[in-house]
Each structure stands twice: as C-alpha cells, then as structure tokens.
Design an enzyme around this catalytic site. Structure first.
Site, PDB file in Angstrom:
ATOM      1  N   SER A  50       0.841  -1.192   0.000  1.00  0.00           N
ATOM      2  CA  SER A  50       0.000   0.000   0.000  1.00  0.00           C
ATOM      3  C   SER A  50       0.881   1.249   0.000  1.00  0.00           C
ATOM      4  O   SER A  50       1.670   1.447  -0.915  1.00  0.00           O
ATOM      5  CB  SER A  50      -0.955  -0.047   1.192  1.00  0.00           C
ATOM      6  OG  SER A  50      -1.964   0.926   1.053  1.00  0.00           O
ATOM      7  N   ASP A  86      -8.339  -5.518  -5.671  1.00  0.00           N
ATOM      8  CA  ASP A  86      -8.018  -4.480  -4.695  1.00  0.00           C
ATOM      9  C   ASP A  86      -9.051  -3.349  -4.780  1.00  0.00           C
ATOM     10  O   ASP A  86      -9.206  -2.727  -5.825  1.00  0.00           O
ATOM     11  CB  ASP A  86      -6.619  -3.939  -4.981  1.00  0.00           C
ATOM     12  CG  ASP A  86      -6.075  -3.064  -3.867  1.00  0.00           C
ATOM     13  OD1 ASP A  86      -6.867  -2.418  -3.168  1.00  0.00           O
ATOM     14  OD2 ASP A  86      -4.835  -3.018  -3.707  1.00  0.00           O
ATOM     15  N   HIS A  97      -7.039  -5.874  -0.943  1.00  0.00           N
ATOM     16  CA  HIS A  97      -5.921  -4.978  -0.665  1.00  0.00           C
ATOM     17  C   HIS A  97      -4.859  -5.639   0.211  1.00  0.00           C
ATOM     18  O   HIS A  97      -5.086  -5.889   1.402  1.00  0.00           O
ATOM     19  CB  HIS A  97      -6.417  -3.701  -0.008  1.00  0.00           C
ATOM     20  CG  HIS A  97      -5.381  -2.628   0.091  1.00  0.00           C
ATOM     21  ND1 HIS A  97      -4.664  -2.179  -0.996  1.00  0.00           N
ATOM     22  CD2 HIS A  97      -4.921  -1.915   1.150  1.00  0.00           C
ATOM     23  CE1 HIS A  97      -3.827  -1.237  -0.620  1.00  0.00           C
ATOM     24  NE2 HIS A  97      -3.954  -1.065   0.681  1.00  0.00           N
TER      25      HIS A  97
END
Length: 527
Positions: free
Chosen positions: A181, A401, A439
């Site tokens: 991320s 995601d 994610h």
C-alpha cells in the site's frame, strides 16, 4: 605439499565466509553518533513477552537489543524510529518495515515478525504520530510532508545500517524491504530515489501515483453522492454485484471457484443488475448502475483523459471488499473518501474547510500534481541506478483491490519496460497479479504467498520473499510462486486451496485433470 594446499584453501574459505556476529553490549549503542539523531533507548529485551509503547503486548519473541530514537533533519522534523537487533542467531541480513495510509505509527508487530525470522529490522512513523487516515499533522508543515514522502524511511534505513554495524561489528550482508500500500509507494520511492538503500525490494499494491489515486477518489465521491444522492450504492447491494460478476466471468478459465483468474478477459455486462421494478437489495437503480460503471472504468477529467484506472469486478463483497474502502456504512463513511478529504485539505490546499462535494476535480488534480507530486509520487520508470548495482524488485497486486486499482501496477510495470526495454527489465523486475486478492492480503482467492510475513503452505514458507532473496543472493530469477488460501484465512485450520502465481503477463491455467484446489494441476501460460 597436499597438506599445505588444503590449509591455504581452508584459510581462503574462512576469509571469504561471513564471520559469526559477536554482539556488543546493547547499552553501549546509546553512544553511537548518528547524523541529526538523538537516541532515546538502547536496552536489552529478554525473550518472551514485550509491551510496546502503544498497542497490545507481543508474545514469543527472542531476546533482542532495542534501539529507539528521533531524527531531526530540519527544525520541523520529528522522525521516530526503532531498530531491533537479534541478540543471537542473526541471519546477517537487514529487513525494513514499511507503512500504510498516512503512516503515523511504528508497526511493532511487523518488527516482531521480522525478528522471529532472524533479521535485524527497523521501522519508523515517518515523522508524525496519528491515525493512518488522518493527515491533519501536515497542515502548514511542509517539511513533515517531505519526511512522510521519502525522507523518514531513507534516514531510518541509514541509521539502522549504522547500528547493525556497531552492534555486530559487521555490516548486514544484504538489505531488504517488504511492504504494501503506502509501503509499496515507499518501496518504489526507495528504488527510484535511494537505490543503494536496499538490495531487494518487495512492493505490494503500491500507492505510487498518489496524486491521481486520490484525485480519482475525489471524482468517485462526487459520482457516488456529491451530485445525486440517489447514485449512492449501499453496501447491502454488494453481494448481488459480486454474484453477477462471477456469473459472467468465473468459469471462463475452466474452473468455477469463486475467483476470476483472468479479469482482463472478463466482459461483464452490468445492465443485468438493473432493477426491473421497484428498488431492491438484489438490483441497482439507474443512478446506481451509472455509479457502478464509473467505479469499474475509473475517473476521467473534463477532456476525457484518464485520471486513474478503475476497479476490477469479482470480489466486491466481504470484509476486505468495497464496504470498508468505497461504499461504507453511509455516504462518506469509508476509507477512500477519508483519505481524499484529508489529503486535499491538509497537504494540497492547506484549508481545513475544503469540501470534496463541491470541489472542481480537474483543479484539485492539477494542484495536487503541482504541490505534492515531487514528494509523494514514485512513478519514475527509470530504475537504471537500482539495476546497475544489482538491485532486484518484485511487485505484486491483488486483482480485486478496492483501495488501489491493480491496473495501476500493470501501468507502472509497462512504463518501466517502455523506458528500459523488456530484456533489461527481465534481469531485475517481476510483477505478480493475484486473482481473488483484495488490498494487500484479504479476499476469496489464495492470498498467502510470503508477502509481509504471510506464509504459504507449499515450497519455501515465505515464497515470494524467499524468491527475492534467492534472486539477490544467488542470481536465481523467480518463476511461479505458490499462493495458499487457508480456511478462514487461519493457517491453524488447514489449507483450502493452493494456486500458482505467474510472472506477468502469464496466467495460471488448469491442466484439465486433477484436484482444482491443488497448485500442481495448474501451469503458467501466456495469456
């Protein structure tokens, strides 16, 4: 004569091998002189339970030397960091911890995981303290934005290497970075801006096109509820959206398993979701259908130019799906809108009253690029300096995601290929796209493959990270990586499915016989 030769060879081998690390007294590290740094803690921590400065207690730790301090490269900097050094059984390597969101804290559990695996490790809050969705600390603090953007992690890496050398009387043989991320953005920033910091980098779901990622989030806010409240899609409708997507595309790879393995070949006609009569949980109204199509296509500016790519169908529902990131419990009650609002208010416009519902998207995008791209974006495709010193980079991204479009990672990879050529890129970069993963980790597909400490069930336990080490240390380029889906994502409950992850653009195809839950019955093939 033979005895003499053997003795000489033995001496040569001993000289060429890394010497066993003999740790110094941990307390003496408090006297280590580091640039712009004040060390506040240098203590030996016994094996067992450790209570970090915040968060819950951490169990089952080996004994280690804990060093903490503050780095102040500017008068407005306050970069807190920690370095943990195994008291024994150090593997001779350094593995750095990254951050998520707007950072603001030290990830003690990631430090603990690295320590248990024998690494010297380090982490930083990147220069401020706060919730990962909060950016109010950036209000009228431009140097703190720089610290968050790239300076905090880089200076922490430099300090960690110096402390490793002081403690063990030897430098780390190799240095690695593994994060996802914002940590993926940090990873690419390191490769681009500071190519000597790490030999091997594992970058997951990188938020590297930060300015456009959040400009896209702003456009989605306005599409979902800014102009027409009826366009908002409540989270109660996500199961119906996912079911329709899977009905259209799940079985196209020959295996019906609740995962779309090749989303680029999925042509999902969303009109099947249009309500035929009254509004209901299993259908979408016309305004809601328009919103869904915009979410899949990504935002465009007033001239029709793509701001950022859209999301991929197939895993909209579930705890890691669209509810926490996009739709929320109510309009504006999701992470995506929170990040966008905080970013533009405190980093771009320096205006706590700035309103995302009435903002001009094109103007916001332009202002974001002008004011923060140099500090926050890590989109430079020229990785020549990183490659020339032997660096290796592995990227990965979950196909489903809901926080950062997976197409962004493909776009970055393709930009590196366009800049450097496929042949050169193959020597030091790999990209793995992960079907059914959301994610960084959650999702219905096999989602444990060695990233950020998630062990896989087949092959070496930290599959993709082990592959990175072998590429750096032995020159063995990675091929397919086995990913595992555990029952309830809990390794103690057993394995549900294994599946190979293939270097992009290859995909895993079923061989036509055998258990479809076993990776051995799939092979990597050209798309």
């Amino acid at each position: 004569m033979r005895t003499t030769i053997l003795a000489v060879v033995a001496i040569f081998i001993l000289a060429a091998s890394p010497l066993p690390a003999r740790a110094a007294d941990c307390a003496t590290l408090a006297n280590t002189m580091l640039p712009n740094t004040a060390l506040t803690t240098a203590e030996s921590v016994p094996a067992g339970r450790f209570m970090p400065p915040y968060g819950r207690a951490i169990d089952k730790l080996p004994a280690f030397c804990r060093v903490a301090g503050v780095i102040r490269p500017t008068s407005d900097s306050d970069i807190r960091f920690e370095v943990w050094l195994p008291a024994s059984d150090w593997n001779g390597k350094f593995l750095s911890v990254g951050n998520g969101g707007f950072a603001g804290s030290i990830n003690y559990f990631a430090l603990a995981d690295d320590l248990r695996r024998g690494y010297a490790t380090a982490a930083t809050d990147t220069g401020h303290q706060g919730n990962a969705e909060d950016a109010s600390w950036a209000y009228r603090h431009p140097e703190k934005v720089v610290d968050f953007g790239y300076r905090g992690l880089h200076l922490t890496a430099e300090n960690a290497k110096a402390l490793i050398r002081a403690f063990y009387s030897n430098p780390a043989q190799h240095s690695y970075f593994d994060s996802c991320s914002d940590g993926g953005r940090e990873a690419l920033m390191e490769a681009q801006r500071f190519p000597a910091d790490f030999d091997g980098i594992l970058a997951g779901a990188p938020a590297n096109f930060w300015t456009h990622l959040l400009a896209n989030a702003l456009a989605m806010i306005q599409s979902m509820y800014g102009k027409d409240p009826a366009a908002y899609i409540p989270s109660t409708k996500l199961p119906a959206i996912q079911a329709a997507a899977l009905a259209a595309c799940d079985a196209r790879d020959g295996v019906k398993d609740g995962v779309i393995s090749d989303p680029l070949r999925c042509h999902f006609d969303t009109s099947v979701l249009l309500c035929k009569g009254a509004d209901a949980p299993n259908c979408l109204t016309t305004p809601q259908l328009s919103t869904l199509n915009k979410l899949y296509s990504g935002a465009q500016d007033a001239h029709g130019k793509q701001i950022f790519p859209g999301y991929i169908p197939g895993a909209e529902d579930g705890p890691g799906g669209w509810a926490p990131w996009i739709t929320g419990a109510a309009p504006g009650k999701a992470s995506g809108p929170a990040y966008a609002e905080n970013y533009f208010r405190y980093m771009v416009f320096q205006d706590p009253t700035w309103n995302p519902l009435t903002a001009n998207v094109d103007a916001a995008e332009a202002a974001a690029d002008e004011k923060t791209s140099a500090m926050l974006n890590s989109t430079d495709p020229d990785l020549g300096r990183f490659s020339s010193r032997g660096g290796k980079l592995i990227l990965y991204h979950g196909w489903n995601d809901p926080a950062i479009s997976p197409l962004n990672s493909i776009s970055y990879y393709q930009s590196v290929v366009a800049k450097m050529g496929q042949k050169d890129v193959d020597h030091f970069v790999r990209l793995y796209m992960v079907p059914g993963m959301q994610h960084c980790f959650p999702g219905p597909g096999p989602n444990s493959f060695g990233q950020t400490g998630h062990a896989t069930a087949q092959g070496k336990p930290y599959g993709v990270f082990n592959a990175l080490e072998e590429w750096v240390e032995k020159g063995t380029a990675p091929g397919s990586i086995v990913a595992t889906k555990y029952l309830d994502d809990d390794p103690s409950k057993g394995v549900q499915t294994t599946r190979p992850l293939c270097p992009y653009p290859q995909i895993a195809r079923y061989k036509g016989a055998g258990d479809t839950n076993d990776a051995a019955n799939f092979s990597c093939q050209a798309r």
